[in-house]
Design a protein around this motif. Structure first.
Motif, PDB file in Angstrom:
ATOM      1  N   ARG A  15       0.839  -1.195   0.000  1.00 40.21           N
ATOM      2  CA  ARG A  15       0.000   0.000   0.000  1.00 40.21           C
ATOM      3  C   ARG A  15       0.869   1.239   0.000  1.00 40.21           C
ATOM      4  NH1 ARG A  15      -2.946  -3.664   2.919  1.00 40.21           N
ATOM      5  NH2 ARG A  15      -5.013  -3.980   2.088  1.00 40.21           N
ATOM      6  N   ARG A  16       0.608   2.116  -0.956  1.00 43.09           N
ATOM      7  CA  ARG A  16       1.334   3.382  -1.013  1.00 43.09           C
ATOM      8  C   ARG A  16       0.527   4.456  -0.299  1.00 43.09           C
ATOM      9  NH1 ARG A  16       1.826   4.526  -7.155  1.00 43.09           N
ATOM     10  NH2 ARG A  16      -0.381   4.163  -6.892  1.00 43.09           N
ATOM     11  N   TRP A  17       1.173   5.560   0.016  1.00 47.19           N
ATOM     12  CA  TRP A  17       0.503   6.743   0.554  1.00 47.19           C
ATOM     13  C   TRP A  17       0.525   7.786  -0.557  1.00 47.19           C
ATOM     14  CZ3 TRP A  17      -1.424   7.974   5.541  1.00 47.19           C
ATOM     15  CH2 TRP A  17      -1.396   6.916   6.438  1.00 47.19           C
ATOM     16  N   LEU A  18      -0.642   8.292  -0.914  1.00 46.30           N
ATOM     17  CA  LEU A  18      -0.763   9.263  -1.995  1.00 46.30           C
ATOM     18  C   LEU A  18      -1.337  10.565  -1.453  1.00 46.30           C
ATOM     19  CD1 LEU A  18      -2.361   6.864  -4.617  1.00 46.30           C
ATOM     20  CD2 LEU A  18       0.025   7.521  -4.474  1.00 46.30           C
ATOM     21  N   VAL A  19      -0.839  11.697  -1.939  1.00 44.04           N
ATOM     22  CA  VAL A  19      -1.361  13.010  -1.578  1.00 44.04           C
ATOM     23  C   VAL A  19      -2.107  13.554  -2.784  1.00 44.04           C
ATOM     24  CG1 VAL A  19      -0.803  15.369  -0.904  1.00 44.04           C
ATOM     25  CG2 VAL A  19       0.502  13.487   0.030  1.00 44.04           C
ATOM     26  N   VAL A  33     -12.336   9.684  -8.211  1.00 42.60           N
ATOM     27  CA  VAL A  33     -10.939   9.264  -8.381  1.00 42.60           C
ATOM     28  C   VAL A  33     -10.374   8.746  -7.064  1.00 42.60           C
ATOM     29  CG1 VAL A  33      -8.611  10.088  -8.880  1.00 42.60           C
ATOM     30  CG2 VAL A  33     -10.499  10.773 -10.346  1.00 42.60           C
ATOM     31  N   VAL A  34     -10.613   9.488  -5.974  1.00 41.49           N
ATOM     32  CA  VAL A  34     -10.083   9.085  -4.667  1.00 41.49           C
ATOM     33  C   VAL A  34     -10.712   7.765  -4.214  1.00 41.49           C
ATOM     34  CG1 VAL A  34      -9.936   9.738  -2.233  1.00 41.49           C
ATOM     35  CG2 VAL A  34      -9.451  11.422  -4.000  1.00 41.49           C
ATOM     36  N   ALA A  35     -12.014   7.578  -4.446  1.00 39.64           N
ATOM     37  CA  ALA A  35     -12.666   6.323  -4.068  1.00 39.64           C
ATOM     38  C   ALA A  35     -12.048   5.141  -4.806  1.00 39.64           C
ATOM     39  CB  ALA A  35     -14.171   6.409  -4.348  1.00 39.64           C
ATOM     40  N   ASN A  36     -11.719   5.328  -6.076  1.00 38.79           N
ATOM     41  CA  ASN A  36     -11.076   4.254  -6.836  1.00 38.79           C
ATOM     42  C   ASN A  36      -9.670   3.966  -6.323  1.00 38.79           C
ATOM     43  OD1 ASN A  36     -13.241   3.689  -8.482  1.00 38.79           O
ATOM     44  ND2 ASN A  36     -12.576   5.060 -10.118  1.00 38.79           N
ATOM     45  N   LEU A  37      -8.945   5.000  -5.896  1.00 39.45           N
ATOM     46  CA  LEU A  37      -7.602   4.791  -5.337  1.00 39.45           C
ATOM     47  C   LEU A  37      -7.693   4.024  -4.018  1.00 39.45           C
ATOM     48  CD1 LEU A  37      -5.973   8.288  -5.948  1.00 39.45           C
ATOM     49  CD2 LEU A  37      -5.433   6.154  -7.129  1.00 39.45           C
ATOM     50  N   ILE A  38      -8.669   4.376  -3.186  1.00 44.29           N
ATOM     51  CA  ILE A  38      -8.836   3.716  -1.890  1.00 44.29           C
ATOM     52  C   ILE A  38      -9.235   2.259  -2.079  1.00 44.29           C
ATOM     53  CG2 ILE A  38     -10.292   3.649   0.179  1.00 44.29           C
ATOM     54  CD1 ILE A  38     -10.353   6.697   0.051  1.00 44.29           C
ATOM     55  N   ARG A  39     -10.089   1.987  -3.062  1.00 44.04           N
ATOM     56  CA  ARG A  39     -10.524   0.608  -3.326  1.00 44.04           C
ATOM     57  C   ARG A  39      -9.441  -0.215  -4.010  1.00 44.04           C
ATOM     58  NH1 ARG A  39     -15.937  -0.578  -6.094  1.00 44.04           N
ATOM     59  NH2 ARG A  39     -15.472  -2.589  -5.189  1.00 44.04           N
ATOM     60  N   GLY A  40      -8.541   0.430  -4.750  1.00 46.21           N
ATOM     61  CA  GLY A  40      -7.491  -0.286  -5.462  1.00 46.21           C
ATOM     62  C   GLY A  40      -7.868  -0.631  -6.883  1.00 46.21           C
ATOM     63  N   GLY A  53      -6.315  -1.412  -1.983  1.00 44.62           N
ATOM     64  CA  GLY A  53      -6.084  -0.008  -2.297  1.00 44.62           C
ATOM     65  C   GLY A  53      -4.989   0.654  -1.496  1.00 44.62           C
ATOM     66  N   ASP A  54      -4.818   1.950  -1.777  1.00 37.54           N
ATOM     67  CA  ASP A  54      -3.778   2.760  -1.156  1.00 37.54           C
ATOM     68  C   ASP A  54      -4.377   3.690  -0.112  1.00 37.54           C
ATOM     69  OD1 ASP A  54      -1.786   1.733  -2.859  1.00 37.54           O
ATOM     70  OD2 ASP A  54      -2.318   3.149  -4.429  1.00 37.54           O
ATOM     71  N   LYS A 123      -8.767   4.466   5.409  1.00 34.99           N
ATOM     72  CA  LYS A 123      -7.519   4.796   4.731  1.00 34.99           C
ATOM     73  C   LYS A 123      -7.554   6.184   4.107  1.00 34.99           C
ATOM     74  CE  LYS A 123      -7.427   1.336   2.042  1.00 34.99           C
ATOM     75  NZ  LYS A 123      -7.011   0.397   1.018  1.00 34.99           N
ATOM     76  N   LEU A 124      -8.659   6.915   4.312  1.00 37.56           N
ATOM     77  CA  LEU A 124      -8.794   8.276   3.803  1.00 37.56           C
ATOM     78  C   LEU A 124      -8.478   9.270   4.910  1.00 37.56           C
ATOM     79  CD1 LEU A 124      -9.790  10.340   1.640  1.00 37.56           C
ATOM     80  CD2 LEU A 124     -12.047  10.096   2.675  1.00 37.56           C
TER      81      LEU A 124
END
Length: 152
Positions: A15-19, A33-40, A53-54, A123-124
């Protein structure tokens, strides 16, 4: 011979950390977009029933935008559960008071409303200004223009 479906091992998922900078972004596009990143869903090993996800840090939540008359007409409701306990607030009032809640509610609405979705929602991390306390995790800056194309 049938092909086997690949299933990632839970302990091997990196899992990466994204800003993500919300300044000047449209609320719904940012949230999807953020929901898709969190889900992976951006990963090749995405599995609907696993958390692949991340971690996502959203900064500048107070600078998120909405189109049309939503700033005065969009309503946010919450209830204490008691008779007469319904509170109604417009987008502009809530943005002045708690801008983080606007982004959180939009993203939560795009995650599955299940145990897995609640676990992914943890994770948000959303912050009002540009500063966040997650420097130790070495977060990478995620450029939204790569996903949203020509949109702001």
């Amino acid at each position: 011979m049938t092909a086997k479906t690949f299933l990632p091992a839970v302990d091997e998922i990196e899992r990466r950390w994204l800003v993500v900078d919300a300044a000047g972004q449209h609320l719904g596009r940012l949230a999807s977009v953020v929901a898709n990143l969190i889900r992976g869903k951006h990963r090749p090993n995405f599995t609907p029933h696993l958390d692949t996800g991340d971690f996502v840090i959203v900064v500048n939540a107070e600078k998120v935008e909405v189109t049309g008359k939503k700033s005065s007409q969009k309503l946010y409701r919450r209830s204490s559960g008691r008779p007469g306990g319904m509170k109604v607030e417009t987008f502009s009032h809530l943005q002045a008071r708690l801008p983080e809640r606007i982004v959180e509610k939009a993203i939560w609405g795009m995650l599955p409303h299940t145990r897995l979705g609640r676990q992914q929602f943890t994770k948000l991390k959303v912050y009002k200004g540009p500063a966040h306390p997650h420097a130790a995790q070495k977060p990478e800056v995620f450029d939204l223009s790569t996903v949203l194309g020509g949109h702001s």
